[in-house]
Enzyme design. Sequence first.
Site: not given
Ligand code: AMP
Length: 542
Positions: A185, A329, A437, A442
């Site tokens: 990640t 993940e 916040k 929120w």
């Molecule tokens: P990654 O592991 O790099 O794909 O990042 C995952 C994170 O991307 C998630 O925990 C979210 O915070 C964000 N994320 C993924 N898809 C979306 C979505 N459709 N809308 C908002 N946030 C998203």
Amino acid sequence: MLGLMQDWPLLCHRIIEHAAQVHGNQEVVTRSVEGPIVRTTYAQIHRRALKVSQMLDRAGIKLGDRVATIAWNTARHLECWYGIMGIGAICHTVNPRLFPDQIVWIVNHAQDRVMITDLTFIPILEKIADKMPSVERYIVLTDAEHMPQTTLKNAVAYEEWLKEADGDFAWKSFDENTAAAMCYTSGTTGDPKGVLYSHRSNVLHALMANNGDSLGTRASDTMLPVVPLFHANSWGIAFSAPSMGTKLVMPGAKLDGASVYELLSTEKVTHTAGVPTVWLMLLQYMAKEKLTLPDLRMVVCGGSAMPRSMIKAFVDMGCEARHAWGMTEMSPIGTLAALKPPFDKLEGDERLDRLSTQGYPPFGVQMKITDDAGTDVPWDGKTFGRLKVSGPAVAKAYYRVDTEILDDQGFFDTGDVATVDADAYMRITDRSKDVIKSGGEWISSIDLENLAVGHPKVAEAAVIGVYHPKWDERPLLICQLKPDVTCTRDEILQYMDGKIAKWWMPDDIVFVEAIPHTATGKILKTALRDQFKTYSLPNAAA
Ligand code: AMP
């Protein structure tokens, strides 16, 4: 008593075997890194993947060894995925957009033994290779003709390397829980964390991706994954498309609006998947050139929130916009905003409202939202909570990290804050660290960003909380305008007024040349928070 069914381990390479046997002539089309469009088939990919396995095996790569790839979406890269996994080695996809120091950190943490790379990344790798001593050799995804002089250790052109194999080789067999692939990640806080997929989790995830309310491609469809193979397990497409016999179109190194459009159009692509920034570039290009895509039926969009205006643009083109949420993940599918009854009958704004949620989980993903104490909060569409998930394709630990990441019920905390309504549609409010916040309440930065990009002059928007003496934090809207337009703060505030609660309105707006992004295309809020940490809001004395 056990069932009397066959023990048929869910192994990734069974997918390419199936594709070769049942859909052998189905095409995989690549915009090659060298330039020309190259056409191959699942049968050829299968044959060449076996040669990759044979060569790695001959080089002493064993079960559990890590083989890194740092490469674009191409047929060659796909062959390597299956070739690596077919001997029980672990395919470690490295994101080339990371800073060189992060690449070094990740490769050393994974202890990769071989690095498979595209021509594009040779200059970066040459600069850092001496800091990655575990890498014994570099394989460059090209032929002898295009192979440059390089200082990379034991470098060989892929096509020359493959010539040494006759392909008379059988995949290895091992337990389905064996690790198949890893992806770190991007880690905006702390060190990057390695997610280790298993053969079983990848195969089950492919089945999840294949359902009609998920990515849902069929043998008669064509999928163009703009999402890179190195981003979050390619959203599973490297497995789901071959498992269905779907034609694949691999865009290589060119992901700008014009290049993606060209492939979508000439290859009559029906399904495509990528992050919002990619679609932003495509839509801008199409609008400027007045172009259409009559064959395109579905655009899957995730990684960041898909703005409502973007959903509308695709819907207006007669195309389904499938907003998806997930994370590395989770392999990565979490939820998708398909329209289940009675919402499939909705029209106009109400339909767009539903499509702009992050959707509901397919079978194989369980979710819950809790308060900070871990108690479930109701699915009423209003109560915010920490979003937690479990399932056979969700991580239970990070690679070589000793920390417990699951709660008492075995759920993984995603770090996202969300609401879920009574029909199980989830809506991401924010990353828990991005939520603003204000006076103990929120404010969702994502909702404000989505609204702001609906303004015709705004290309991209980011909202961060900045210090306010009375409310602790108030929203600051940071806008990147579309090329060659001018716009005032008041124009945007007027546009937003009435569309959100008054107290959610940004306290100020600043215009920037470019909004910074992470290596996976997300808005880099840490950089913006840094840049504006001493920003003084106009009403801060209030
Ligand atoms: P990654 O592991 O790099 O794909 O990042 C995952 C994170 O991307 C998630 O925990 C979210 O915070 C964000 N994320 C993924 N898809 C979306 C979505 N459709 N809308 C908002 N946030 C998203």
